[in-house]
Scaffold this active site. Sequence first.
Site, PDB file in Angstrom:
ATOM      1  CB  SER A  76      -0.904   0.022   1.235  1.00 50.70           C
ATOM      2  OG  SER A  76      -0.134   0.237   2.409  1.00 50.70           O
ATOM      3  CG  ASP A  77       1.067   5.971  -1.135  1.00 51.77           C
ATOM      4  OD1 ASP A  77       1.985   6.149  -0.318  1.00 51.77           O
ATOM      5  OD2 ASP A  77       0.817   6.771  -2.055  1.00 51.77           O
ATOM      6  CD1 TRP A  78       4.514   5.393   5.232  1.00 50.68           C
ATOM      7  CD2 TRP A  78       4.443   4.140   3.398  1.00 50.68           C
ATOM      8  NE1 TRP A  78       5.633   4.576   5.219  1.00 50.68           N
ATOM      9  CE2 TRP A  78       5.609   3.792   4.109  1.00 50.68           C
ATOM     10  CE3 TRP A  78       4.171   3.448   2.213  1.00 50.68           C
ATOM     11  CZ2 TRP A  78       6.503   2.812   3.689  1.00 50.68           C
ATOM     12  CZ3 TRP A  78       5.079   2.468   1.773  1.00 50.68           C
ATOM     13  CH2 TRP A  78       6.210   2.168   2.506  1.00 50.68           C
TER      14      TRP A  78
ATOM     15  N   GLY B 167      -2.584   3.625   3.062  1.00 50.50           N
ATOM     16  CA  GLY B 167      -3.480   3.457   1.931  1.00 50.50           C
ATOM     17  C   GLY B 167      -4.180   2.116   1.888  1.00 50.50           C
TER      18      GLY B 167
END
Length: 831
Positions: free
Chosen positions: A232-234, A236
């Site tokens: 994931s993006d942070w 996310g």
Amino acid sequence: MSTNHNGKKNVDIDALLDDLTLDEQVALMAGADFWTTVPVERLGIPAVKVSDGPNGARGAGGLTNGTPASAFPCAIALGASWNPDAAYEMGTALAAEARSKGARVLLAPTVNIHRSGLNGRNFECYSEDPTLTAMLAVAYIKGLQDHGVGATIKHFVANDSEIERQTISSDVDERTLREIYLPPFEAAVKKAGVWAVMTGYNRLNGTHMDAHKWAMTDVMRGQFGYDGIFMSDWFGTNSTAASVNAGHDLEMPGPTRFRGAQLLAAVEAGEVEPETIRASVRRLLVLFERVGAFDSDGPESETTRDEPETRALIRRLGADGAVLLKNEDHFLPLSKDVSVAALGPNAAISRLMGGGSAQINAPYRVTPVEGLKAAFGDNRVSQEKGCSNNRLMQVWQGDIELSFFHGRKLEGKAIHTQKETELNCFWFDLPVPGFNQNDFSVRAEGTFTPRESGTYCAGMTNAGLARAYLDGELLIDGETDWEKGMNFFGLANDERRADVQLEAGRTYNIVLEYASPGDADDGITVRALRFGIEKTLGEQEIDAAVRLAAEQDVAILYVGRQEEWDSEGHDLPHMTLPGSQNELIEKVATANPNTVVVLQTGGPVEMPWLDKVKAVLQFWYPGQEVGYAIADVLTGEAYPGGRLPQTFPVSMKDNSAWTADALSYPGKDGHVRYDEGVFVGYRHHDSNNVPVLFPFGFGLGYTTFAWETATLSSDVMGESDLKVTVPISNTGAREGAEVVQLYVRPDLMDDDVAVARPEKELRAFARLALKPGETQIAEMNIAPRDLAYFDVERQRWLAPAGRYEIVLAVSATDIRERVSVTLKSEWSEPA
């Protein structure tokens, strides 16, 4: 584990999977902290550290105050080079940079498409074109992974705006996805074997990317053959069972919000099968093996790697990406015996990078004025600022002491103190072990001594609550009626400002009191505080710049934007140069006809003054050597090697994303609809006859080139690739680079065309660096798929039988030759 003949440990992943308990497997599927994965010490599985890219390897510190790290050109500057070899070199250097920070995975490259021109992360992305983007990304990834560091291509997929970025749904039809937005990811898998993919914050057609089974499992894994991990993006990750079942492997950062006990409960309830967990963990262990993690005990300590060859590479890459947009009467390059007025807000400041997670703490910064003085001599260079272009007040610098307290009320004894040289704090990780992110406070104390008397403006933005005091009096209230604005990834308030009269030479005491929010905001833990103060500029500063310009042989205006404008967390409000820069350029050009404009932006800008200046050089954000790199190009020590990777429209309304419906851009009611379909960038301008300021692929140089007639290996397209060659000669007196661009144009009857197709599409290119008198041959290959469009109903790539034009050009509007090829029978290939 044993070791092989190379000294590396042989890893029996199946045995490890058998030995791991379900609890341990689940633990591996989320980060341990902000930058590392969870170790399983009993089985010799170490923690693996990742680091932000793409224009450096920052390590685990804050955005701008961590361990110093080399700052490379931003992605759009690399895109402007049209140079895959340079991308490979940069990837190779960044592999060494990442290892110097104890990291084995770099969170790069970013391959989202330049859709609107206003994306806050436009500078982080290569191009508006998927072919150019894909070729650079493949080279960059190979440079990293050939040297043992995993690449993480991002942000998957259609994450092309920062507006409502945690929740916005990018509504894109499948053909547009297949032809424009997915090709860079497809190439990364098929041609570079990328090891990691980061999912975007956005939703795609209503579904969060971390739970998008069609995109991750059906397309990437099933059709493209991807065997790496999805992370994931942070912050996310948005679900537990849905995300894991869709094929999403790693939630970042830790500690977990959706995995851990929640995932174990989902397995117990039958919502997630144990084999699904095992498959994800297998992919994670394969990644750990690929990056050599099993040969270490975990992340090593961070060091600064400031090598001469890295400095030289960054300086050369800056020139490679510099685009000469105008050069009336061959005014550039400059003779070194002229006197120069260095003007504008970017003249005495190093604008080396964009904002957001792309920021790093460079070991040094070379300003344009320093670069000019090194080239021309101190006595030939004078400087005036003229006006400002910063979005926030100039950050407060000095000897600043931070004191950290348990609780949100600054009570009791400080638990920790530290010194800072500027007040721009972004606390990824608090400096005190055991501190609660939701229950701490900080006092910042220092002084400010103005050099001039007059009106100063102070500004503060905070993720959390804060108040600023000047000599004990409340200056700015950043607490009452606090609400989110444009700063710190959209999770801090808009800057609150106050004007104050200050006396030159008097020392003023400044105190800021900060308290963390009580709870995490939108699931993202952002704790930040920034304070700035600067003298208010007016017409007298513009007048001083104009006077200086009139006194010197040449006026060079260093203008554009900076990292507070071009930044993650918000889109740009317009394509106009901020502040009074347009006025400054107009007045300076009137005072001195020998005016050169050096633009530093992360994308296109409107240029109402274009016909009044002698030359315009687009220099993006070229890294820590910015001052030297610009001076090299201005003086001819290096040639401007760049071509625009993005169309520069005449005005914002001419961009392909802009329609009468706000749903197309910037979006409405949580959705942004890609109404332009495949007609992005030059495809839109070509097909709809919309004039441009500068076309895609455009760039001037300091020499001239002669093109000979193109040769095709065949005028019939078969099942195999067709080779196109073009001899190019440098007919001038200086070195230079020519970029041969190959576009394909369907030359079919309207009755034969089932879908609307762009006038032409880039399918290949070749960059040739040539010395005076030298001739080289540009070689490019095209395959049957390069003639095709995606047929959604048949789920196949389809090229109708007929004639196609091979269009050879130096830009989207400067065509040098057209050659026809024939496809005798329909060609198709499954998705």
